[in-house]
Design a protein around this motif. Structure first.
Motif, PDB file in Angstrom:
ATOM      1  N   UNK A   1       1.807   3.298 -23.088  1.00 22.45           N
ATOM      2  CA  UNK A   1       3.130   4.044 -23.712  1.00 22.45           C
ATOM      3  C   UNK A   1       3.795   4.763 -22.740  1.00 22.45           C
ATOM      4  N   UNK A   2       3.241   4.936 -21.351  1.00 19.98           N
ATOM      5  CA  UNK A   2       3.741   5.764 -20.325  1.00 19.98           C
ATOM      6  C   UNK A   2       4.777   4.969 -19.525  1.00 19.98           C
ATOM      7  N   UNK A   3       6.229   5.701 -19.929  1.00 17.20           N
ATOM      8  CA  UNK A   3       7.269   5.126 -18.990  1.00 17.20           C
ATOM      9  C   UNK A   3       7.230   4.966 -17.679  1.00 17.20           C
ATOM     10  N   UNK A   4       6.551   5.759 -17.023  1.00 14.31           N
ATOM     11  CA  UNK A   4       6.521   5.508 -15.381  1.00 14.31           C
ATOM     12  C   UNK A   4       5.470   4.614 -15.222  1.00 14.31           C
ATOM     13  N   UNK A   5       4.499   4.290 -15.700  1.00 14.71           N
ATOM     14  CA  UNK A   5       3.631   3.224 -15.861  1.00 14.71           C
ATOM     15  C   UNK A   5       4.184   1.806 -15.844  1.00 14.71           C
ATOM     16  N   UNK A   6       5.013   1.812 -16.944  1.00 15.76           N
ATOM     17  CA  UNK A   6       5.693   0.394 -17.215  1.00 15.76           C
ATOM     18  C   UNK A   6       6.836   0.126 -15.847  1.00 15.76           C
ATOM     19  N   UNK A   7       7.282   1.161 -15.661  1.00 15.28           N
ATOM     20  CA  UNK A   7       8.466   1.070 -14.302  1.00 15.28           C
ATOM     21  C   UNK A   7       7.842   0.550 -13.158  1.00 15.28           C
TER      22      UNK A   7
ATOM     23  N   UNK B   1       8.032  -2.813 -11.143  1.00 13.00           N
ATOM     24  CA  UNK B   1       8.490  -3.158  -9.681  1.00 13.00           C
ATOM     25  C   UNK B   1       7.516  -3.565  -9.062  1.00 13.00           C
ATOM     26  N   UNK B   2       6.298  -3.313  -9.074  1.00 12.65           N
ATOM     27  CA  UNK B   2       5.253  -3.778  -8.151  1.00 12.65           C
ATOM     28  C   UNK B   2       5.134  -5.299  -8.386  1.00 12.65           C
ATOM     29  N   UNK B   3       5.069  -5.658  -9.361  1.00 13.26           N
ATOM     30  CA  UNK B   3       5.319  -7.292  -9.634  1.00 13.26           C
ATOM     31  C   UNK B   3       6.443  -7.893  -9.089  1.00 13.26           C
ATOM     32  N   UNK B   4       7.509  -7.312  -9.491  1.00 10.25           N
ATOM     33  CA  UNK B   4       8.706  -7.979  -8.842  1.00 10.25           C
ATOM     34  C   UNK B   4       8.815  -8.082  -7.557  1.00 10.25           C
ATOM     35  N   UNK B   5       8.374  -7.191  -6.841  1.00  7.41           N
ATOM     36  CA  UNK B   5       8.423  -6.580  -5.310  1.00  7.41           C
ATOM     37  C   UNK B   5       7.513  -7.548  -4.605  1.00  7.41           C
ATOM     38  N   UNK B   6       6.356  -7.536  -5.146  1.00  8.29           N
ATOM     39  CA  UNK B   6       4.998  -7.944  -4.434  1.00  8.29           C
ATOM     40  C   UNK B   6       4.207  -9.088  -4.945  1.00  8.29           C
ATOM     41  N   UNK B   7       4.587  -9.620  -6.227  1.00  8.09           N
ATOM     42  CA  UNK B   7       3.953 -10.586  -6.676  1.00  8.09           C
ATOM     43  C   UNK B   7       5.120 -11.539  -7.530  1.00  8.09           C
TER      44      UNK B   7
ATOM     45  N   UNK C   1       0.938  -1.013   0.084  1.00  8.46           N
ATOM     46  CA  UNK C   1       0.059   0.029   0.075  1.00  8.46           C
ATOM     47  C   UNK C   1       0.788   1.051  -0.067  1.00  8.46           C
ATOM     48  N   UNK C   2       1.838   1.423   0.909  1.00 10.90           N
ATOM     49  CA  UNK C   2       2.941   2.454   0.810  1.00 10.90           C
ATOM     50  C   UNK C   2       3.706   2.637  -0.573  1.00 10.90           C
ATOM     51  N   UNK C   3       4.010   1.542  -0.924  1.00 10.60           N
ATOM     52  CA  UNK C   3       4.606   1.864  -2.409  1.00 10.60           C
ATOM     53  C   UNK C   3       3.928   2.107  -3.397  1.00 10.60           C
ATOM     54  N   UNK C   4       2.539   1.466  -3.456  1.00  9.63           N
ATOM     55  CA  UNK C   4       1.666   1.935  -4.497  1.00  9.63           C
ATOM     56  C   UNK C   4       1.212   3.561  -4.385  1.00  9.63           C
ATOM     57  N   UNK C   5       1.025   3.844  -2.951  1.00 11.97           N
ATOM     58  CA  UNK C   5       0.681   5.228  -2.739  1.00 11.97           C
ATOM     59  C   UNK C   5       1.727   6.328  -3.249  1.00 11.97           C
ATOM     60  N   UNK C   6       2.861   5.933  -2.939  1.00  4.01           N
ATOM     61  CA  UNK C   6       4.130   6.845  -3.117  1.00  4.01           C
ATOM     62  C   UNK C   6       4.370   7.052  -4.739  1.00  4.01           C
ATOM     63  N   UNK C   7       4.075   5.810  -5.275  1.00  2.34           N
ATOM     64  CA  UNK C   7       4.496   5.835  -6.739  1.00  2.34           C
ATOM     65  C   UNK C   7       3.478   6.313  -7.706  1.00  2.34           C
ATOM     66  N   UNK C   8       2.048   6.438  -7.154  1.00  2.52           N
ATOM     67  CA  UNK C   8       1.019   7.225  -7.900  1.00  2.52           C
ATOM     68  C   UNK C   8       0.897   8.497  -7.467  1.00  2.52           C
TER      69      UNK C   8
END
Length: 202
Positions: free
Chosen positions: A119-125, A129-135, A10-17
């Protein structure tokens, strides 16, 4: 998923968005130029489009790209071209009253906003990252948890940035200030391409 991992997610998702990026700069510009109500489809496109992207990335869509490596270059070119196009549209946006009648004076639709995530570079990152870290196991349940959290936090993020732009309309009640604002948003949007074009600089 344990409580500790969920809390970290939740913290990771909030900060990134919530941090500045292409989506948020465009939402602020949309709020300033079109108001909150007309920007709702744009907001929903992000709020549902990005989590959908997370799910597809989580279940293995990246393997398709790995099978044909030039696809990464093609995706990068499309990302740069479309972001430059959106920056141009923001920079040349008409004043709010004129934009309502101008054919080009429309906020992004739900479909356009959802498609932009690809086509959003930040969205891909963020998705990788979210899948690698949390799934990392790519278990469907874990992937859905990640996507669900992004749906929830996106409500806060998209609303906040759009309202911020809407409130700025009071300061942008003449052509000069509005043009300066739009050009500033356009420059900031183009600046988000720096990590894509020059990865070593990040």
């Amino acid at each position: 998923m344990t409580l500790d991992i969920f809390t970290a997610l939740v913290a990771f998702a909030f900060v990134t968005v919530i941090t500045p990026g292409p989506n948020n700069f465009m939402l602020m510009a949309s709020g300033a130029n079109f108001g909150f109500r007309r920007s709702v489809p744009h907001m929903m496109g992000i709020g549902l489009g990005f989590p959908s992207m997370v799910v597809l990335v989580g279940v293995g869509v990246m393997q398709v790209f790995d099978l044909w490596t030039p696809s990464y270059t093609i995706l990068k070119v499309l990302s740069v071209a479309y972001l430059l196009y959106l920056a141009w549209k923001i920079a040349h946006a008409a004043p709010p009253k004129e934009a309502e009648d101008a054919p080009e004076g429309k906020p992004l639709s739900f479909v356009q906003s959802a498609a932009f995530q690809w086509v959003n570079p930040k969205a891909w990152s963020m998705a990788l990252s979210a899948i690698t870290l949390y799934a990392a196991s790519r278990d469907l349940a874990a992937v859905l948890w990640v996507a669900g959290v992004y749906v929830a936090v996106s409500v806060i993020s998209t609303t906040s940035w759009t309202v911020l732009g809407q409130q700025m309309r009071r300061l942008l009640n003449n052509r000069v200030r509005l043009r300066v604002f739009n050009w500033t948003m356009a420059v900031l949007l183009v600046a988000t391409l720096v990590p894509v074009l020059w990865p070593a600089s990040t």
